[in-house]
Design an enzyme around this catalytic site. Structure first.
Site, mmCIF file in Angstrom:
data_model
loop_
_atom_site.group_PDB
_atom_site.id
_atom_site.type_symbol
_atom_site.label_atom_id
_atom_site.label_comp_id
_atom_site.label_asym_id
_atom_site.label_seq_id
_atom_site.Cartn_x
_atom_site.Cartn_y
_atom_site.Cartn_z
ATOM 1 N N ASP A 42 4.166 -26.775 16.047
ATOM 2 C CA ASP A 42 3.316 -27.877 15.600
ATOM 3 C C ASP A 42 3.801 -28.504 14.303
ATOM 4 O O ASP A 42 3.732 -29.712 14.118
ATOM 5 C CB ASP A 42 1.904 -27.349 15.329
ATOM 6 C CG ASP A 42 1.170 -27.117 16.614
ATOM 7 O OD1 ASP A 42 1.795 -27.313 17.675
ATOM 8 O OD2 ASP A 42 -0.003 -26.737 16.551
ATOM 9 N N GLU A 44 6.717 -28.736 13.112
ATOM 10 C CA GLU A 44 7.890 -29.563 13.299
ATOM 11 C C GLU A 44 7.439 -30.905 13.882
ATOM 12 O O GLU A 44 7.903 -31.961 13.481
ATOM 13 C CB GLU A 44 8.852 -28.837 14.256
ATOM 14 C CG GLU A 44 10.194 -29.492 14.427
ATOM 15 C CD GLU A 44 10.939 -29.699 13.123
ATOM 16 O OE1 GLU A 44 10.702 -28.960 12.151
ATOM 17 O OE2 GLU A 44 11.744 -30.630 13.073
ATOM 18 N N TYR A 45 6.516 -30.836 14.822
ATOM 19 C CA TYR A 45 5.955 -32.057 15.399
ATOM 20 C C TYR A 45 5.328 -32.905 14.295
ATOM 21 O O TYR A 45 5.584 -34.105 14.171
ATOM 22 C CB TYR A 45 4.913 -31.703 16.472
ATOM 23 C CG TYR A 45 4.306 -32.914 17.128
ATOM 24 C CD1 TYR A 45 4.888 -33.452 18.276
ATOM 25 C CD2 TYR A 45 3.182 -33.531 16.599
ATOM 26 C CE1 TYR A 45 4.342 -34.584 18.869
ATOM 27 C CE2 TYR A 45 2.638 -34.659 17.184
ATOM 28 C CZ TYR A 45 3.223 -35.185 18.325
ATOM 29 O OH TYR A 45 2.691 -36.295 18.898
ATOM 30 N N SER A 91 -8.813 -36.906 15.301
ATOM 31 C CA SER A 91 -8.148 -35.813 14.596
ATOM 32 C C SER A 91 -8.411 -35.937 13.109
ATOM 33 O O SER A 91 -9.093 -36.849 12.654
ATOM 34 C CB SER A 91 -6.658 -35.819 14.894
ATOM 35 O OG SER A 91 -6.142 -37.089 14.627
ATOM 36 N N LYS A 124 -10.256 -23.870 9.835
ATOM 37 C CA LYS A 124 -9.575 -24.699 10.818
ATOM 38 C C LYS A 124 -8.987 -23.755 11.856
ATOM 39 O O LYS A 124 -7.973 -23.092 11.619
ATOM 40 C CB LYS A 124 -8.488 -25.557 10.175
ATOM 41 C CG LYS A 124 -7.893 -26.540 11.172
ATOM 42 C CD LYS A 124 -7.017 -27.566 10.512
ATOM 43 C CE LYS A 124 -6.664 -28.710 11.454
ATOM 44 N NZ LYS A 124 -6.088 -28.321 12.722
ATOM 45 N N LYS A 299 -15.691 -31.037 5.051
ATOM 46 C CA LYS A 299 -16.445 -32.185 5.555
ATOM 47 C C LYS A 299 -17.527 -32.540 4.537
ATOM 48 O O LYS A 299 -18.183 -31.635 4.015
ATOM 49 C CB LYS A 299 -17.108 -31.829 6.889
ATOM 50 C CG LYS A 299 -16.117 -31.379 7.954
ATOM 51 C CD LYS A 299 -16.797 -30.853 9.219
ATOM 52 C CE LYS A 299 -15.724 -30.390 10.218
ATOM 53 N NZ LYS A 299 -16.293 -29.721 11.398
ATOM 54 N N LYS A 323 -4.339 -27.481 4.879
ATOM 55 C CA LYS A 323 -3.547 -26.547 5.696
ATOM 56 C C LYS A 323 -2.856 -25.470 4.866
ATOM 57 O O LYS A 323 -2.460 -25.712 3.733
ATOM 58 C CB LYS A 323 -2.468 -27.333 6.456
ATOM 59 C CG LYS A 323 -3.055 -28.345 7.432
ATOM 60 C CD LYS A 323 -2.993 -27.832 8.848
ATOM 61 C CE LYS A 323 -2.234 -28.774 9.691
ATOM 62 N NZ LYS A 323 -1.627 -28.438 10.838
ATOM 63 N N CYS A 420 30.258 3.775 12.191
ATOM 64 C CA CYS A 420 31.137 4.955 12.215
ATOM 65 C C CYS A 420 32.029 5.014 13.460
ATOM 66 O O CYS A 420 32.872 5.890 13.575
ATOM 67 C CB CYS A 420 30.323 6.237 12.099
ATOM 68 S SG CYS A 420 29.386 6.629 13.583
HETATM 69 S S1 IVH Z 1 -13.703 -31.392 13.101
HETATM 70 C C1 IVH Z 1 -13.465 -35.941 13.432
HETATM 71 N N1 IVH Z 1 -13.663 -28.822 12.497
HETATM 72 O O1 IVH Z 1 -8.535 -29.737 14.238
HETATM 73 C C2 IVH Z 1 -13.234 -34.531 13.069
HETATM 74 N N2 IVH Z 1 -11.861 -29.718 13.746
HETATM 75 O O2 IVH Z 1 -7.115 -32.483 13.623
HETATM 76 C C3 IVH Z 1 -12.995 -33.698 14.263
HETATM 77 N N3 IVH Z 1 -10.180 -28.050 14.363
HETATM 78 O O3 IVH Z 1 -8.111 -30.983 17.317
HETATM 79 C C4 IVH Z 1 -12.583 -32.328 14.050
HETATM 80 N N4 IVH Z 1 -11.160 -26.328 13.423
HETATM 81 O O4 IVH Z 1 -9.336 -28.920 17.371
HETATM 82 C C5 IVH Z 1 -13.022 -29.846 13.101
HETATM 83 N N5 IVH Z 1 -13.788 -26.572 11.911
HETATM 84 C C6 IVH Z 1 -13.157 -27.581 12.526
HETATM 85 C C7 IVH Z 1 -11.933 -27.396 13.193
HETATM 86 C C8 IVH Z 1 -11.313 -28.500 13.793
HETATM 87 C C9 IVH Z 1 -10.120 -26.730 14.130
HETATM 88 C C10 IVH Z 1 -9.149 -28.834 15.085
HETATM 89 C C11 IVH Z 1 -9.686 -29.625 16.228
HETATM 90 C C12 IVH Z 1 -8.918 -30.909 16.223
HETATM 91 C C13 IVH Z 1 -8.099 -30.827 15.000
HETATM 92 C C14 IVH Z 1 -8.305 -32.074 14.170
#
Ligand code: IVH
Length: 683
Positions: A42, A44-45, A91, A124, A299, A323, A420
């Site tokens: 990921d 690298e992507y 995302s 996350k 958030k 991250k 050896c």
């Molecule tokens: S909220 C609009 N909460 O992260 C916000 N996402 O780049 C929507 N993810 O593909 C995402 N843990 O799969 C949210 N506690 C979390 C998360 C989470 C992992 C992933 C999710 C999404 C990516 C967002």
């Protein structure tokens, strides 16, 4: 370096580079989403993605309608029916450094016009996002994220996940609710799955996330059912027939109340400081969590404020992913070396083009054994995914077949020991090949054997490290551990980087080490399969080295934890004249230990009691504490379970303390522990 390596494959005008990046990203998207067979990590992507974003920002004329920066994920495969998400699954913007999080916070403050922002910090999860639709409380549809707008219908597979309720709890059933969350595979389940894949000659999964994705996107739900998956809810898409809670925290509380699994590791905090403090707490606990996370998500807590902030292109302005440093990276195998260990085992080691991963520069990674190299098909010249997680030694996870240059050759272990020259032997049915030279002929085994002998938990010879041993063996000054005790001070003082004072210290350390204990001595001998705790058990059972040396296999098997393999190894060791000679010479040279009272199985006041140690103790080391427990017949294990009788918690205890608290296990501090030991001793 890595970047150059990739650039070398493309043109370097921004236009050519952007075209190449688009093509690469689209190809990886296809492999990831449609073929379920990711070709790059990921990170690298993300790196390629960011690079394209940067080029497009600097050269808007290069933005193309097919640019992957214009969509969230990718097209869905045709295996599953498409589902249009009621509210798109977007995302998150990524923050890789504290400065980026700080910038996020100041933007939020500026836009909302006040200074003390309340945030909800969550983990996350490193799994895959899904949306679960409940109508009047009943699970009617489940879909993957897909490209964020259209996902795939995986209802049948989702229904096999035990922690996902098929109906919400009574009283918590709005007319419609889309629950958003992450499907994960826990680490122990991942390990078990890969063991099974290996046993049945099937391809192993690179990491728990790929395993979760592969398991969820199965045509046959019975296959998914056999894979243990978990789910954590973290949000709501559509909601009808109920008022939306006012904060993210209250929303998660409601999801929990409705019967959905919500991760308990979350916190409402204030401001940047609050966010970063929570980040550090979680960072410290990351390795002990049973599932993988790749960072935290912050958030804005108030949903009203979230709405005020709104969205920018593909991501919300009210949230950011902070991250961790990536644990996987791409690099190239420059060479495959073969190392010879203490027991003669040959281990292939990949020499890598240096790469920064998991917070450190990695140049080597173990390949474990020849079968492993063949299974993963790793060759010199290959581009590989390297993983470095926590304190675990770096590992080559997989190769990237499409990056393999021409002319690579399959790796084979040499027929002769690289150190050896003795023949290498790999008995039928065994995975480990060994040098047949033994420590007598093979300097590599001699050196590692001496290192083990001198190590802290063995004879604990302070100052006798790898480099000194290297010299002592290479110069022919030391042939066996017994020789260490006969060398005059002048000989040590003559070695490289050895001042008079350090030579004196070393001689003194050797002298101190002579007075040892039977368990330490047994462990120091380096008998195959005899680790610290087996050495302690043997010492307790036999009381002296002579009765152990003369023990029959039946007698050996009477010792708890000694099975046929260990018994055979002990027999082989003492049957060898070299071993007996070594022991005799060590004793002649003054190595002694106090006689140990023989303890039969029925004895010992801590019999059947299991202890786990965590944190540091003031008055004794953990090894000493373990010796005391075992001397009274108790057992020491590494992890807390329902079978644990006591947890001994020293200073700065780890996650074991929490676990013990959760399980209601008796927790002893150092003082309680010493009292227990002294009390038991006097009875
Ligand atoms: S909220 C609009 N909460 O992260 C916000 N996402 O780049 C929507 N993810 O593909 C995402 N843990 O799969 C949210 N506690 C979390 C998360 C989470 C992992 C992933 C999710 C999404 C990516 C967002």
């Amino acid at each position: 370096m890595q970047g150059d390596f990739f650039k070398a494959t493309t043109g370097d005008s921004p236009q050519e580079r952007a075209a190449w990046l688009r093509q690469e990203l689209n190809r990886h998207n296809y492999a990831y989403y449609t073929l379920d067979n990711p070709t790059i990590p990921d990170t690298e992507y993300d790196r390629l993605f960011r690079e394209l974003q940067d080029i497009e920002a600097a050269h808007p004329e290069l933005v193309m309608p097919d640019s992957p920066t214009h969509r969230v994920g990718s097209v869905s495969s045709t295996q599953f029916a498409p589902v249009t998400h009621s509210v798109p699954m977007l995302s998150l913007q990524n923050g890789l450094a504290e400065e980026e999080v700080a910038a996020f916070d100041s933007r939020v403050r500026e836009l909302l016009g006040h200074d003390s922002i309340e945030y909800e910090a969550e983990l996350k999860f490193d799994g895959l996002a899904v949306s679960l639709r409940y109508e009047d409380g009943i699970l009617v549809q489940a879909a993957t994220r897909g490209d964020g707008f259209i996902g795939e219908d995986v209802t049948a597979n989702i229904r096999t996940i035990r922690s996902i309720p098929l109906a919400l709890l009574p009283g918590q059933r709005p007319h419609v609710v889309d629950v958003r969350g992450e499907v994960l595979m826990f680490k122990p389940d991942f390990d078990r799955l890969n063991e099974a894949q290996q046993a049945s000659d099937q391809k192993e999964f690179i990491n728990p996330r790929n395993a979760a994705a592969g398991s969820l996107r199965q045509k046959d739900p019975a296959v998914t059912a056999g894979r243990k998956l978990h789910f954590f809810a973290y949000g709501i898409g559509t909601l009808e027939g109920m008022t939306m809670p006012q904060t993210q925290a209250a929303m998660l509380d409601w999801l929990e109340k409705a019967g959905l699994p919500v991760c308990p590791e979350r916190k409402v905090v204030r401001g940047l400081d609050g966010l970063l403090a929570f980040f550090r707490v979680i960072e410290g606990r990351r390795d002990s969590l049973p599932y993988e996370i790749d960072g935290l998500v912050y958030k804005v807590n108030s949903l009203k404020e979230q709405e005020q902030l709104g969205f920018v292109s593909r991501a919300p302005r009210f949230a950011i992913a902070h991250k961790f440093p990536a644990q996987e990276a791409l690099t190239r195998v420059l060479d495959i070396d073969v190392q010879v260990g203490r027991t003669g085992a040959l281990t292939p080691v990949a020499r890598l083009e240096p790469v920064f991963v998991g917070g450190a520069n990695v140049t080597n990674a173990t390949l474990h054994n020849e079968d492993e190299v063949h299974r993963k098909d790793i060759r010199v010249g290959d581009t590989v995914i390297v993983r470095r997680a926590g304190d675990v030694i770096p590992e080559v996870v997989a190769n990237v077949p499409e990056r393999r240059p021409d002319g690579t050759v399959i790796f084979h272990l040499p027929a002769a020991c690289p150190v050896c020259g003795s023949p290498v032997i790999r008995p039928e049915g065994e995975t480990i090949a060994r040098c047949s030279g033994g420590w007598v002929r093979c300097p590599a085994q001699k050196k590692t054997g001496l290192q083990h002998f001198a190590s802290r938990k063995a004879m604990n010879i302070d100052g006798l490290g790898e480099q000194l041993i290297e010299q002592l063996v290479d110069k022919g000054m030391v042939n066996t551990a017994a020789d260490l005790y006969t060398l005059p001070l002048a000989d040590f003082a003559g070695l490289d980087r050895m001042a008079e004072k350090s030579a004196q210290n070393l001689v003194q350390a050797l002298d101190i080490s002579k007075k040892t204990t039977l368990p330490r001595f047994l462990y120091a001998l380096g008998i195959r399969h005899v680790g610290e705790s087996t050495a302690r058990a043997l010492a307790q059972h036999f009381g002296s080295i002579d009765s152990l040396a003369d023990a029959t296999e039946e007698q050996l098997l009477e010792v708890a934890d000694v099975g046929p393999v260990v018994a055979a190894s002990i027999k082989t060791f003492f049957a060898d004249a070299e071993s007996r000679n070594l022991i005799a010479r060590l004793r002649e040279n003054g190595v002694t230990w106090a006689e140990q009272a023989v303890q039969t199985k029925e004895e010992g006041s801590l019999l059947h009691k299991t202890f786990v140690l965590t944190g540091t103790l003031d008055s004794l080391t953990r090894e000493e504490a373990a010796e005391k427990i075992e001397a009274l017949g108790g057992k020491v294990t590494g992890s807390v379970s329902t079978k644990t009788s006591y947890l001994i918690a020293g200073k700065n205890p780890g996650s074991k303390l929490r676990r013990a608290e959760q399980l209601g296990i008796t927790i002893l501090d150092e003082k309680n522990f010493c009292e227990l030991i002294n009390h038991e001793k006097s009875h």
